[in-house]
Structures are given as C-alpha cells and as structure tokens.
Scaffold this motif. Structure first.
Motif, mmCIF file in Angstrom:
data_model
loop_
_atom_site.group_PDB
_atom_site.id
_atom_site.type_symbol
_atom_site.label_atom_id
_atom_site.label_comp_id
_atom_site.label_asym_id
_atom_site.label_seq_id
_atom_site.Cartn_x
_atom_site.Cartn_y
_atom_site.Cartn_z
ATOM 1 N N MET A 135 72.073 39.303 -0.773
ATOM 2 C CA MET A 135 70.640 39.096 -0.574
ATOM 3 C C MET A 135 69.821 39.546 -1.779
ATOM 4 O O MET A 135 68.806 38.928 -2.133
ATOM 5 N N LEU A 136 70.247 40.624 -2.418
ATOM 6 C CA LEU A 136 69.413 41.276 -3.433
ATOM 7 C C LEU A 136 69.797 40.968 -4.873
ATOM 8 O O LEU A 136 68.964 41.101 -5.774
ATOM 9 N N LYS A 137 71.024 40.561 -5.110
ATOM 10 C CA LYS A 137 71.526 40.501 -6.483
ATOM 11 C C LYS A 137 70.840 39.438 -7.344
ATOM 12 O O LYS A 137 70.842 39.522 -8.574
ATOM 13 N N GLY A 138 70.256 38.440 -6.717
ATOM 14 C CA GLY A 138 69.671 37.345 -7.487
ATOM 15 C C GLY A 138 68.363 37.686 -8.169
ATOM 16 O O GLY A 138 67.929 36.963 -9.065
ATOM 17 N N SER A 139 67.717 38.776 -7.761
ATOM 18 C CA SER A 139 66.419 39.124 -8.351
ATOM 19 C C SER A 139 66.609 39.831 -9.686
ATOM 20 O O SER A 139 67.469 40.706 -9.817
ATOM 21 N N PRO A 140 65.791 39.490 -10.705
ATOM 22 C CA PRO A 140 65.883 40.189 -11.995
ATOM 23 C C PRO A 140 65.110 41.511 -12.012
ATOM 24 O O PRO A 140 65.167 42.249 -12.990
ATOM 25 N N ARG A 141 64.385 41.809 -10.937
ATOM 26 C CA ARG A 141 63.560 43.024 -10.912
ATOM 27 C C ARG A 141 64.441 44.265 -10.882
ATOM 28 O O ARG A 141 65.429 44.327 -10.135
ATOM 29 N N PRO A 142 64.096 45.289 -11.673
ATOM 30 C CA PRO A 142 64.915 46.515 -11.710
ATOM 31 C C PRO A 142 65.106 47.137 -10.335
ATOM 32 O O PRO A 142 66.196 47.619 -10.014
ATOM 33 N N ILE A 143 64.045 47.139 -9.493
ATOM 34 C CA ILE A 143 64.167 47.743 -8.163
ATOM 35 C C ILE A 143 65.194 46.978 -7.340
ATOM 36 O O ILE A 143 66.057 47.581 -6.677
ATOM 37 N N MET A 144 65.128 45.657 -7.387
ATOM 38 C CA MET A 144 66.057 44.845 -6.598
ATOM 39 C C MET A 144 67.480 44.955 -7.125
ATOM 40 O O MET A 144 68.449 44.964 -6.346
ATOM 41 N N GLN A 145 67.645 45.050 -8.434
ATOM 42 C CA GLN A 145 68.969 45.231 -9.009
ATOM 43 C C GLN A 145 69.579 46.556 -8.556
ATOM 44 O O GLN A 145 70.753 46.640 -8.203
ATOM 45 N N ALA A 146 68.751 47.621 -8.586
ATOM 46 C CA ALA A 146 69.236 48.921 -8.124
ATOM 47 C C ALA A 146 69.553 48.889 -6.636
ATOM 48 O O ALA A 146 70.562 49.449 -6.182
ATOM 49 N N ALA A 147 68.696 48.215 -5.857
ATOM 50 C CA ALA A 147 68.921 48.119 -4.410
ATOM 51 C C ALA A 147 70.212 47.356 -4.113
ATOM 52 O O ALA A 147 70.948 47.691 -3.173
ATOM 53 N N ALA A 148 70.508 46.331 -4.924
ATOM 54 C CA ALA A 148 71.747 45.570 -4.717
ATOM 55 C C ALA A 148 72.967 46.460 -4.928
ATOM 56 O O ALA A 148 73.941 46.411 -4.155
#
Length: 521
Positions: free
Chosen positions: A417-430
């Motif tokens: 769900m999260l890995k596709g976002s380039p945002r640092p927060i989303m990358q860390a959350a993934a």
C-alpha cells in the motif's frame, strides 16, 4: 626608523571626519573600529595614535591596540577577532616576524576579514613584489612614504574595505539562516530561524545596528499590540531575549512605535528607528522594528519596502508548506487510528507508539529530522490490517495456524500500500509496516531478517509496539502489569528484540512509561 610625517590631513572623504563632542541627534555611541599597531618601536605607536586620533568613519571612531612583537600580536588577535585594520611591521623579533604573523592570521586563525597593511623601514628585507605575490596582505607601504595624509587615506580605505567585507559576510550568514530554515519542516523552531535570518540580512543591507525585532500575527495585531501582548518571532541585540514562546518586555517608546504602525497600517520612519509594516497575502500582519544609528536615505527606504515584500512572499510559502505538512501528519494519524479502531484497539495506541518511537530514536542518537520522521511514520505500522477479515482480526481467542498465516500477511499488504509513494514519510512507513514483526534472531516474518538486516525503524517499532500492546487491554488478553512486561522484554533481549534497544528501554523505563501515560485509553 623614519618618522611618520605630521603634515596636515588635508581634504578627505565625506565619511572621514573628526569626532564631534556630542551627538546632537541623541544616537548612542558606537564602539570604535579596532586598529592594531604591530611594531617593535614605541615611537611608531605614539606617532600613529597621534596622527589618527579623533578620526571617525561612518560615525565610529578608532579603538587602538598595540603589540610590540609578532607573538604578542598573535595573542591579541586570538582575544580580539573583530580587529578591522592591522598596521604591521615586517622586521621585529625576527627578520620576517610580520610575514609569519600574516600566515598565522590567514591560516591558523582563518581570519580573512581583517585588513593587513604591511609597513617596513627596510624594504630590501621584504621586497614588495615578492611579498604582494606570496602573502595575503592588502597594502604595502614604506615608512618613508607614510605622511599623515597618506596614513589617513590608507586606514580609511582599509576600514571601508573591512566594513564592506563584514557586511557581505553577515549577508551570507543571513542567507544561510534563511536557507537552513527551509531544509526541513520537521525541525522545531524553523519559523524563528527564518525570522533571525531576515533580521541579520536587513541589518547587513542597511548597515544598521543589531537592536531589532521581527513580529508576526496570522490574524492581526490590533488587539495584541494594544494590550502589550506582543507576538515576537525573533529579536537581536537588546531584544535578543525575545522569541517564540518567550516573554518579551519592551520599553514604552518601542511599544508606542509598534502601536502607531499597527493603528495606521503603515510603516513609520524616524531618525532613531523605523517600523516596517507589511501584510502577507494570507492576511497576516508583520512588523520589523529597527533602532537606527543614522537616518535612512530614500534609497534605503525603498530597499526596506522591496525586501519586506519578498519576506512576505517567503513567509506565505513557508506557512503554506507548514500547513501541508501538518495536513499530511493528520491524515497519517487518522488512518492509523482508523485501523486500530477497526481492530477494537484504542486510537491512543498509535499516539503512544509514535511518541515512544521518537524517544527511542533520540536515545539512540538519531538526527532530529530522522527521529521526527519515525514519529510521523510509525502510526502506519499496522495499516495492512485493513486487508485482514474481521473473523480473524476480531477473534477473541488464539488464532489457528491457518488464521495466523493470514494475519501475517498484513505486513506485506501494508508494504504494498505504501511503497509506491516517493514521500519520505510514506517510504519510512512502508519499511515499518513491512519489518515491525521481524525478529533479531531471524525467526520473525515476513522475510526472516536477522539482526541489523532489519531496518532500525523496524526494530524500534517492533519493541515499542510490543511494549505498549502488553501494557494495554486487547480483545484476546487483559493488560499486563509493568513488572511482567519488563521481565518479558528482558527475556527477549537478543531474541525478538535488538539488545541495545532493550537496554535503552529498560534503563530509562520511567521516561517511556511517563510518555505512554500522556495518552491513556
């Protein structure tokens, strides 16, 4: 030694004059430009002081310092880094003591601002062409050619050059402050850092003293200034005690100037201060207050207006960025809370995990930005549970082997769900969603990572999530008492959990439990 001539100074620039006995405008006396005389002959010191005594530049006189050897000058320069001009003899305790001092100043001290004027009575000892080529000096004079007029001119030129370089350096520092304020919206105090950069830049551009204030109100000053409750972003000089969250006591004359600008919605310029009033497009009111040591010229008035408009645009952009970042944070926390609510766990769990993850990162020595990133990303650790059927997610008793295999898929679901976002927060959350059930001993899931193969964010989230879950009531268990939780975590040191992180948690257990208690179920 050849004496310095006592001829009349003659004509000079409009900035070079003899100091008046009193300042008719009432401006406070400014400290003098520091001039260091380095020579092993006392007569040179006496005559230099006599010739230059009473000279001022830009409203400031001279403050004389004397050294009789290169070694003595070096000690003075260590203690006085703001020396403007150095009148330096070449031959003192050694044949090239002065040249050695030049290398010390530019090299060891790293002082590139001080203007160095080499004076020599023995030009054959240090040929001008060689010295100018090899050493970072600003002028080279034979003592025989330094009449009083030429000494005045030489020192004036040197001070002007020093003042310009210092203004450029202050501008550079101000720009660095402003740039650093936009490096990351995760850092606390970024608006205050930006405001201090604005004050430094304005001081440099106008060459005014450093007694200044930056005030901002997103909804208007009409009430706050009248009541004396001033919203100050930053202050320097005599106002350095002012800042965000700090009590700021201002004199009546300053308050009156601010109130006038707010009441009339316009900037106010006088001989001894100015208040620049400007509004941002988002409706906020801003005030810049500067105490002056000289009246501003019409050109400087225009410079203030242009600069203030640029500041207003920059503040609008910064506030918009802050709002976007805050919105992103709220969305993340809300989504994390929704997941926890679906699994019949309290929304406070994600808040507690978030804050305890940040505390653990700080104790581990993470950079402030990385610790804040972990705080913001950790609420998403169980977001993959959105794809787990209620019959398994809400089952009050133990899961069967087949059910547990389905439950384990929430780590991969969250990661996808999260890995596709380039945002640092989303990358860390993934990363956290994927690895928070991995174990230090390699017996975790979904990939069986071992030790430091597991990302630090995953190791932290694993420990903190278990710590909080054991202390909380769940559909499948009652809350454990703290001693039992402490023993369990100690037993899993090197098993489920990173040993170093366990040591930090148990060694500072009071801090983690106190933080957890701030967000009760």
């Amino acid at each position: 030694m050849n004496d310095i001539s006592h001829s009349s100074p003659g004509a000079h620039s409009d900035e070079l004059l003899f100091a008046a006995e009193a300042d008719a405008a009432g401006f406070r006396a400014l400290p003098g430009w520091k001039l260091l005389i380095v020579d092993d002959e006392e007569e040179v010191h006496v005559i230099t002081r006599m010739v230059l005594e009473g000279m001022t530049f830009s409203g400031r006189g001279l403050s004389f310092l004397s050294a009789y050897s290169g070694r003595e000058a070096a000690e003075i320069l260590r203690a006085e880094p703001d020396v403007a001009v150095i009148l330096l003899d070449v031959v003192m305790e050694t044949g090239q003591a002065g040249l050695d001092l030049v290398e010390f100043i530019r090299g060891e001290l790293g002082n590139r601002l001080a203007r160095i004027i080499l004076r020599t009575g023995q030009p054959g000892q240090a040929p001008e062409r060689d010295v100018i080529t090899r050493y970072d000096i600003n002028d080279y004079k034979h003592k025989t050619e330094l009449t009083a007029q030429k000494l005045f001119s030489t020192v004036t030129t040197a001070i002007r050059s020093y003042n310009d370089l210092r203004a450029i350096e202050k501008t550079r520092q101000g720009l660095e402050l402003i740039i650093s304020s936009t490096r990351g919206l995760f850092q606390r105090g970024d608006m205050e850092l930006f405001a201090r950069g604005v004050l430094d830049q304005m001081s440099s551009l106008l060459r005014v003293n450093e007694d200044c204030l930056f005030l901002h109100s997103p909804s208007g000053f009409a009430a706050t200034v009248q009541d004396g409750d001033i919203a100050v972003l930053a202050g320097t000089g005599e106002f350095s005690h002012c800042g965000i969250g700090l009590a700021c006591s201002l004199s009546l004359d300053v308050l009156d100037a601010l109130r006038t600008a707010v009441r009339e919605k316009s900037s106010q310029f006088t001989r001894d201060h100015f208040v620049q009033y400007f509004r941002s497009r988002r409706g906020g009111e801003n005030l810049l207050y500067f105490r002056l040591n000289h009246p501003l010229s019409p050109f400087e008035h225009r410079l203030v207006e242009v600069f203030s408009r640029n500041v207003a645009v920059a503040m609008d952009n910064m506030q918009l960025g802050l709002e976007l970042a805050n919105s992103q944070k709220e969305i993340i926390f809300t989504l994390g809370e929704c997941v926890e609510s679906r699994s019949k766990e309290t929304a406070s769990h994600v808040r507690r995990v978030s804050e305890c993850c940040r505390l653990m990162a700080e104790r581990l020595g993470f950079a402030a930005q990385d610790a804040e990133l972990l705080r913001l990303a950790s609420p998403m650790h169980d977001v993959g549970k959105i794809g787990i059927p209620d019959s398994i997610l809400l089952k009050p008793g133990p899961l069967s082997t087949e059910e547990f295999e389905v439950m384990k898929t929430h780590t991969r679901i969250g990661f996808q769900m999260l890995k596709g976002s380039p945002r640092p927060i989303m990358q860390a959350a993934a990363v956290i969603a994927h690895e928070h059930h991995e174990r230090w001993n390699g017996q975790g899931y979904p990939r069986g990572l071992r030790g430091e193969e597991i990302h630090p964010y995953g190791r932290i989230a694993c420990l903190v999530d278990v710590f909080d879950s054991l202390l909380s009531r769940r559909v499948y268990k009652e809350a454990w008492p703290l001693p039992r939780v402490r023993d369990y975590i100690a037993d899993e040191r090197g098993g489920m959990f990173d040993p170093g992180m366990v040591d930090i948690l148990l060694g500072d257990l009071d801090a983690f439990t106190a933080l957890r208690n701030e967000f009760p179920d």
